[in-house]
Design a protein around this motif. Structure first.
Motif, mmCIF file in Angstrom:
data_model
loop_
_atom_site.group_PDB
_atom_site.id
_atom_site.type_symbol
_atom_site.label_atom_id
_atom_site.label_comp_id
_atom_site.label_asym_id
_atom_site.label_seq_id
_atom_site.Cartn_x
_atom_site.Cartn_y
_atom_site.Cartn_z
ATOM 1 N N SER A 1 22.895 -9.443 -38.592
ATOM 2 C CA SER A 1 23.732 -10.580 -38.960
ATOM 3 C C SER A 1 24.334 -10.406 -40.356
ATOM 4 N N LYS A 2 23.629 -9.710 -41.234
ATOM 5 C CA LYS A 2 24.119 -9.514 -42.603
ATOM 6 C C LYS A 2 25.346 -8.612 -42.649
ATOM 7 N N VAL A 3 25.463 -7.684 -41.683
ATOM 8 C CA VAL A 3 26.580 -6.732 -41.703
ATOM 9 C C VAL A 3 27.702 -7.142 -40.750
ATOM 10 N N CYS A 4 27.504 -8.230 -39.989
ATOM 11 C CA CYS A 4 28.532 -8.677 -39.044
ATOM 12 C C CYS A 4 29.635 -9.438 -39.775
ATOM 13 N N PRO A 5 30.886 -9.277 -39.361
ATOM 14 C CA PRO A 5 31.973 -10.101 -39.915
ATOM 15 C C PRO A 5 31.738 -11.579 -39.620
ATOM 16 N N PRO A 6 32.317 -12.468 -40.374
ATOM 17 C CA PRO A 6 32.073 -13.908 -40.183
ATOM 18 C C PRO A 6 32.479 -14.427 -38.805
ATOM 19 N N GLU A 7 33.505 -13.815 -38.202
ATOM 20 C CA GLU A 7 33.994 -14.332 -36.922
ATOM 21 C C GLU A 7 33.155 -13.883 -35.725
ATOM 22 N N VAL A 8 32.189 -12.992 -35.921
ATOM 23 C CA VAL A 8 31.372 -12.488 -34.810
ATOM 24 C C VAL A 8 30.298 -13.516 -34.451
ATOM 25 N N PRO A 9 30.224 -13.958 -33.185
ATOM 26 C CA PRO A 9 29.183 -14.914 -32.778
ATOM 27 C C PRO A 9 27.798 -14.268 -32.853
ATOM 28 N N ILE A 10 26.834 -15.011 -33.374
ATOM 29 C CA ILE A 10 25.475 -14.526 -33.521
ATOM 30 C C ILE A 10 24.597 -15.219 -32.468
ATOM 31 N N PRO A 11 23.916 -14.450 -31.619
ATOM 32 C CA PRO A 11 23.066 -15.072 -30.595
ATOM 33 C C PRO A 11 21.756 -15.577 -31.186
ATOM 34 N N SER A 12 21.008 -16.279 -30.370
ATOM 35 C CA SER A 12 19.695 -16.771 -30.781
ATOM 36 C C SER A 12 18.663 -15.654 -30.628
ATOM 37 N N PRO A 13 17.525 -15.756 -31.307
ATOM 38 C CA PRO A 13 16.472 -14.731 -31.135
ATOM 39 C C PRO A 13 15.973 -14.641 -29.696
#
Length: 320
Positions: free
Chosen positions: A282-294
């Protein structure tokens, strides 16, 4: 000392009661094991069936008439010795059903009938059939009893049968070695050929049997499919996130254990857990990339079909 005498007495009574209950459970377990090892049903048809003649009752109680009006209408339109399934006209509640049957046996109907009961045991309950007989017949009439026996014989295919585990195991073991058919197919074959109503021995087998029965009824062995196959060409919401995961796994993690593992100091691998992997990517993903749940991320590393060898996870498998 007196204050502990009552406690000691109660404790002794409790111990004796628990010991008797343990002996009871042991006895029942031994009986069950013995029954399951038999090569024939535990209860024969003669042991679990009964037949009684109900004489006609012209002085019907209004309450009883209302209770069995639908059953009366059904039997009235049928000729003699044609069975009717009484359970369809009884309450679903077990206590009320017992009371209704008691009323039927005590008061009868407006014409003579024969009540046939099949009691297979267990939690299945009893199966009741009734049919009309000629008005002038009596309970000792040989003709009535012989025709009623013929009716009961015709009902045998409709009555549930409960076979032992050894009977099913022998069938599956014998034909499974020859035909190399999966056990769940053989179980369904056995049930359809013998009319066995015995339930599955565990929840996993019950789920498999339910799926086999479903696609046999529909004639489609591929009826259980991944619902995502119905949306071809639809892009995955988290595909950009997985691209970043692949980069992270290749560039940062690289191997299962740190390269400096030789020597007196041991170094642990990067991304020790799913939450840690999610945090690092998540730290290296661009802001627009959706982050899933654990939970969703953990699910992607699970096998598609549990308990089957030679399978792969949804998105990634460990490197040898």
């Amino acid at each position: 000392m007196n204050q502990w005498s009552e406690v000691f007495t109660n404790l002794k009574s409790l111990t004796l009661a628990m010991n008797k209950y343990a002996e009871y459970l042991t006895k029942k377990s031994e009986e069950k094991s013995l029954n399951q090892s038999l090569l024939k049903p535990v209860r024969s048809t003669e042991e679990c069936t009964s037949m009684v003649v109900l004489p006609s009752n012209t002085s019907q109680v209004p309450f009883v008439v209302r209770k069995f009006q639908s059953l009366l209408d059904k039997i009235r339109d049928l000729p003699g010795f044609v069975p009717v399934f009484v359970n369809d006209f009884l309450s679903l509640d077990r206590k009320m059903r017992y009371e209704e049957l008691t009323l039927l046996k005590e008061h009868g109907l407006s014409y003579p009938t024969v009540l046939f009961t099949h009691s297979p045991g267990g939690n299945v309950g009893n199966f009741h059939f009734i049919w009309k007989i000629p008005e002038m017949s009596t309970s000792c009439s040989d003709d009535v009893m012989s025709k009623s026996v013929c009716v009961t014989q015709s009902l045998q295919n409709q009555l549930p049968k409960f076979h032992t585990r050894q009977m099913r195991r022998e069938f599956v073991g014998m034909f499974g070695k020859i035909a190399k058919v999966k056990p769940y197919y053989l179980r369904e074959m056995y049930k359809r050929l013998t009319g066995d109503w015995t339930s599955a021995h565990d929840t996993d087998a019950a789920a498999l049997d339910k799926r086999v029965k479903q696609f046999l009824q529909l004639g489609d062995p591929d009826i259980v499919t991944d619902l995502r196959e119905h949306n071809p060409g639809r892009p995955s919401k988290y595909e950009p996130f997985w691209n970043e995961v692949e980069k992270y796994m290749e560039n940062v993690v690289e191997t299962a254990v740190q390269e400096r593992r030789h020597g007196t100091v041991t170094y642990l691998a990067t991304a020790m857990s799913v939450p840690n992997l999610l945090e690092c990517v998540s730290k290296v993903c661009p802001p627009e990339v959706p982050i899933p749940s654990p939970q969703w991320l953990r699910l992607q590393f699970w096998p598609k079909k549990p308990n089957i060898k030679g399978i792969t996870a949804v998105h990634r498998t460990p490197q040898n």
